[in-house]
Design an enzyme around this catalytic site. Structure first.
Site, mmCIF file in Angstrom:
data_model
loop_
_atom_site.group_PDB
_atom_site.id
_atom_site.type_symbol
_atom_site.label_atom_id
_atom_site.label_comp_id
_atom_site.label_asym_id
_atom_site.label_seq_id
_atom_site.Cartn_x
_atom_site.Cartn_y
_atom_site.Cartn_z
ATOM 1 C CD GLN A 191 -3.004 -1.090 0.083
ATOM 2 O OE1 GLN A 191 -3.327 0.257 -0.282
ATOM 3 N NE2 GLN A 191 -3.665 -2.233 -0.022
ATOM 4 C CB SER A 211 0.994 -6.307 -5.049
ATOM 5 O OG SER A 211 -0.094 -6.622 -5.919
ATOM 6 C CG HIS A 213 -3.673 -5.765 -7.905
ATOM 7 N ND1 HIS A 213 -5.144 -5.671 -7.102
ATOM 8 C CD2 HIS A 213 -3.316 -6.922 -7.124
ATOM 9 C CE1 HIS A 213 -5.255 -6.527 -6.090
ATOM 10 N NE2 HIS A 213 -3.851 -7.062 -6.005
ATOM 11 C CB THR A 249 6.848 -20.121 -18.086
ATOM 12 O OG1 THR A 249 7.193 -21.373 -18.067
ATOM 13 C CG2 THR A 249 6.750 -19.300 -18.947
ATOM 14 C CB CYS A 336 -10.377 -8.546 5.518
ATOM 15 S SG CYS A 336 -9.467 -7.481 4.365
HETATM 16 N N1 PLP Z 1 -0.575 -6.988 1.318
HETATM 17 C C1 PLP Z 1 -1.230 -5.854 1.502
HETATM 18 C C2 PLP Z 1 -1.036 -4.867 2.631
HETATM 19 C C3 PLP Z 1 -2.560 -5.746 0.758
HETATM 20 O O1 PLP Z 1 -3.235 -4.921 0.715
HETATM 21 C C4 PLP Z 1 -2.482 -6.679 -0.133
HETATM 22 C C5 PLP Z 1 -3.768 -6.852 -0.954
HETATM 23 O O2 PLP Z 1 -4.857 -6.662 -0.711
HETATM 24 C C6 PLP Z 1 -1.723 -7.810 -0.203
HETATM 25 C C7 PLP Z 1 -0.537 -7.979 0.594
HETATM 26 C C8 PLP Z 1 -1.994 -9.029 -1.026
HETATM 27 O O3 PLP Z 1 -1.574 -8.703 -2.464
HETATM 28 P P1 PLP Z 1 -1.981 -9.461 -3.747
HETATM 29 O O4 PLP Z 1 -3.425 -9.129 -4.269
HETATM 30 O O5 PLP Z 1 -1.007 -9.000 -4.978
HETATM 31 O O6 PLP Z 1 -1.834 -10.893 -3.564
#
Ligand code: PLP
Length: 394
Positions: A191, A211, A213, A249, A336
Site C-alpha cells: 500500500q 504488488s 494491481h 515460466t 476482509c
Molecule cells: N499486502 C497488503 C498490504 C495488501 O493490501 C494486499 C492486497 O490486498 C496484499 C498484501 C496481497 O496482494 P496481492 O493481491 O498482490 O496478492
C-alpha cells in the site's frame, strides 16, 4: 449513457494505466517468447523482463538481481515467511522466533499462525496504539536469541496508518551488528509504493513485498526484493527460474506492466498532493455534515488517499450498498472478514468495539478522483447516512 462511476476503493485494486497496458500489449502476441528460450523470440521476452527488473530496482534503489518476480504480494509475503523458516530449520535452529504486528495483512498473518499452530515457530504479535501505530522500542524489547525474522507492514491496507519502518530497521541493524544469527527485516510495502519513500537503503530493510494491481499495473504479478546474501528456501520448486529461487515460466506481459507501473509511480508523484487535498476535503466535509462519526487511525501518519470512518448507529455494509446504487464504490472495514461476519482484526487491534467496527467504511482515493467526485460523494453520503439512521432509529 452509462452513469459515471466514482471509484473510491483504490486500496482494493486500481485500474491499469493506459500507458502500462500499451507497454504490455506486444508481449501477448508479438513478443510472446518464453524468457528461458535461447532463440531470438526468447531474447525479446527476456529483454522485456530484465528492463522491468531494472525499473523496479531503480525505484527501490537496489540491484536488479535482488528483485524476484512473483504472482503477487500474497506469494511474496508467504515466501519470505516460509523461505526464512526453511533456512532456519536447515541451520538446526530448534524453534525460530518471528515478530510481526497485529496489523499485518492476512498474507503474513496466516502463514505465520499456521507455522505456530504446527509448533514450528515461536511468534510475537506486536500490539499497536489506538491510533494504529507501532512503538519502535516495543520491537526492540521483543527480540530474542532465536529471532530470525521481523515483518512489519509499511502502510496498513484498511486504516492507512504508516509505520516507522526506517527507525525500526535502524534498530534491527544495530542489534544485528552484535549477533551471529542476523535477523531479516521484511516489510509489506504493497500500500506504500504509490505514496512513500521505498528506497530500501533509506528504510534499512532486507526484504520488501510489492504488488502490480495496487499501483495501476496488472493483477497477478508482484515482486519480492531480497537483499543479496540472504539465504532463503524456495516456495515454488521446479525448473529453477528466477536464479533457482522461484520456478515457473515468467509472466512477461505482467512483468513488463509492473515495470512500467513503477516507472509511472515516479513520474506521477505530483498527483499525490492533489489526492491528499481531495482526501482532506472529504474528511472535513464528513466531520462537518454528519454527526456522530469517528475517524479511525492516526491522521498524521496516514496514507494521503485513505479515509476510514465509523458512522455510529448504522451498518457499514448497508451504507456500502446504498452508495453502490449511486455508482460510488467504497469498502467496509470488515470486508476482509465479511464471510465470517467477524470484525476486522485491524479494527479490533486498535480497540474498536464490534459495533464501531461494523459501522465503518473505507474510502480510498486514486489518481482518477477529482473535486466534483468529492462534492457528489459528500451529498449522497449525507443523505444515505441520515436515511439509514432513521431506519435503524439511531
Ligand atoms: N499486502 C497488503 C498490504 C495488501 O493490501 C494486499 C492486497 O490486498 C496484499 C498484501 C496481497 O496482494 P496481492 O493481491 O498482490 O496478492
Amino acid at each position: 449513457m452509462k452513469k459515471k462511476e466514482i471509484y473510491l476503493d483504490n486500496a482494493a485494486t486500481t485500474p491499469v494505466d493506459s500507458a502500462v497496458l500499451k507497454k504490455m500489449q506486444p508481449y501477448f502476441n508479438e513478443k510472446y517468447g518464453n524468457a528461458s528460450s535461447v532463440h531470438s523470440a526468447g531474447d525479446l521476452a527476456r529483454n522485456g523482463m530484465e528492463k522491468a527488473r531494472q525499473q523496479i530496482a531503480t525505484f527501490l534503489n537496489c540491484l536488479s538481481e535482488e528483485i524476484y518476480f512473483t504472482s503477487g504480494a500474497t506469494e511474496s509475503d508467504n515466501w519470505i515467511i516460509q523461505g526464512i523458516i526453511e533456512k532456519a530449520n536447515d541451520n538446526d535452529f530448534k524453534k525460530p522466533h518471528i515478530i510481526i504486528s497485529v496489523l499485518e495483512h492476512k498474507a503474513i498473518l496466516e502463514p505465520v499462525l499456521i507455522l505456530e499452530k504446527k509448533g514450528l515457530v515461536e511468534v510475537t504479535l506486536l500490539k499497536v496504539s489506538n491510533d494504529g501505530l507501532i512503538d519502535t522500542e516495543e520491537v526492540l524489547k521483543e527480540i530474542k536469541k532465536n529471532t530470525v525474522l521481523i515483518s512489519i507492514m509499511y502502510a496498513n491496507s484498511e486504516i492507512g496508518t504508516i509505520q516507522p519502518i526506517k527507525q525500526i530497521g535502524q534498530l534491527i541493524k544495530e542489534v544485528n551488528v552484535k549477533r551471529e544469527n542476523k535477523i531479516v527485516f521484511h516489510t509489506d510495502a504493497v500500500q506504500a509504493i504509490n505514496y512513500l519513500n521505498c528506497n530500501v537503503e533509506y528504510l534499512n530493510v532486507d526484504a520488501l513485498s510489492l504488488s502490480g494491481h495496487k499501483i495501476y499495473g496488472p493483477k497477478g504479478i508482484g515482486a519480492l526484493y531480497l537483499k543479496k546474501g540472504i539465504e532463503i528456501g524456495s516456495l515454488l520448486k521446479g525448473g529453477g527460474h528466477e536464479r533457482g529461487l522461484r520456478s515457473g515460466t515468467e509472466n512477461i506481459p505482467g512483468i513488463v506492466g509492473l515495470g512500467e507501473a513503477i516507472n509511472l509511480v515516479i513520474k506521477k508523484q505530483k498527483d499525490n498532493i492533489k489526492i491528499k487535498t481531495l482526501r482532506n476535503k472529504l474528511i472535513t466535509g464528513i466531520i462537518k455534515d454528519i454527526p456522530n462519526v469517528q475517524l479511525n487511525g492516526s491522521l498524521e501518519y496516514r496514507l494521503p488517499n485513505n479515509i476510514h470512518f465509523s458512522f455510529i448507529g448504522i451498518e457499514g455494509e448497508g451504507l456500502l450498498i446504498e452508495l453502490s446504487e449511486k455508482n460510488i464504490y467504497v469498502s467496509t472495514g470488515s470486508a476482509c472478514a465479511s464471510h465470517s461476519l467477524k470484525s476486522s482484526h485491524v479494527l479490533s487491534a486498535i480497540g474498536l468495539s464490534d459495533e464501531e467496527s461494523h459501522s465503518s467504511v473505507r474510502f480510498t482515493l486514486g489518481r482518477q478522483t477529482n473535486s466534483n467526485d468529492i462534492d457528489y460523494v459528500l451529498k449522497v453520503l449525507v443523505k444515505a447516512v441520515n436515511r439509514l439512521r432513521k431506519i435503524s432509529g439511531k
